[in-house]
Design a protein around this motif. Sequence first.
Motif, PDB file in Angstrom:
ATOM      1  N   GLN A 237     -37.645   7.311  -1.097  1.00  0.00           N
ATOM      2  CA  GLN A 237     -37.578   7.687   0.415  1.00  0.00           C
ATOM      3  C   GLN A 237     -39.180   7.863   0.619  1.00  0.00           C
ATOM      4  O   GLN A 237     -39.699   7.480   1.558  1.00  0.00           O
ATOM      5  N   LYS A 238     -39.856   8.796  -0.243  1.00  0.00           N
ATOM      6  CA  LYS A 238     -41.223   9.173   0.020  1.00  0.00           C
ATOM      7  C   LYS A 238     -41.998   7.924  -0.374  1.00  0.00           C
ATOM      8  O   LYS A 238     -43.038   7.930   0.568  1.00  0.00           O
TER       9      LYS A 238
ATOM     10  N   TRP B  52     -42.126  14.092   4.922  1.00  0.00           N
ATOM     11  CA  TRP B  52     -41.841  14.517   3.581  1.00  0.00           C
ATOM     12  C   TRP B  52     -41.163  15.526   3.644  1.00  0.00           C
ATOM     13  O   TRP B  52     -39.969  15.719   3.048  1.00  0.00           O
TER      14      TRP B  52
ATOM     15  N   LEU C 166     -37.544  15.123   5.245  1.00  0.00           N
ATOM     16  CA  LEU C 166     -36.501  14.815   3.925  1.00  0.00           C
ATOM     17  C   LEU C 166     -35.570  15.872   3.537  1.00  0.00           C
ATOM     18  O   LEU C 166     -34.358  15.610   3.300  1.00  0.00           O
TER      19      LEU C 166
END
Length: 116
Positions: A2-3, A70, A73
Motif C-alpha cells: 500500500q505504501k 502513510w 494507513l
Amino acid sequence: LQKILILLQVTLSVVIGKTLMILFPNAMKRYILKMGEKSRMNQNPKFSYENWGPTFFSFKYLQFVLKVKWKRLEDEAYEGHPAPNTPVVTLAGEVRHLLDFMEENRPLILNFGSCT
C-alpha cells in the motif's frame, strides 16, 4: 505494498502538478485558488496566495502528503472493530493517545475545528 502504491500515486500527482505549474502558471494559480476557496485558506486576508500557492507540488509538499497518507494507513477505523488509538497533542503540547481520554460509562466525543 500500500505504501508503494501511495508513493507512486502521490509522486505522479506532484510531477504532473509541478509540470503544469511551469507550463501554465496562470491556469494553475486559478486552480489552486479554487482549491483554497474549498478549504477556506484564502478567506484570511493576511494569508495570501503568495504565502501558500507556490508550495503546492514542491518536494516538501510531496513529503508532507506521503507522511499523512502513510500515517492514515495505521489509523483506519472499521465498523464493529475497536477505534484506533492514534496519538493526539493536547493544547499544552503534551502527546497522548486518543483512548487516554476515555472515561468509564461515558462516550468519547471528538470535535474537530480550525482556528486561523
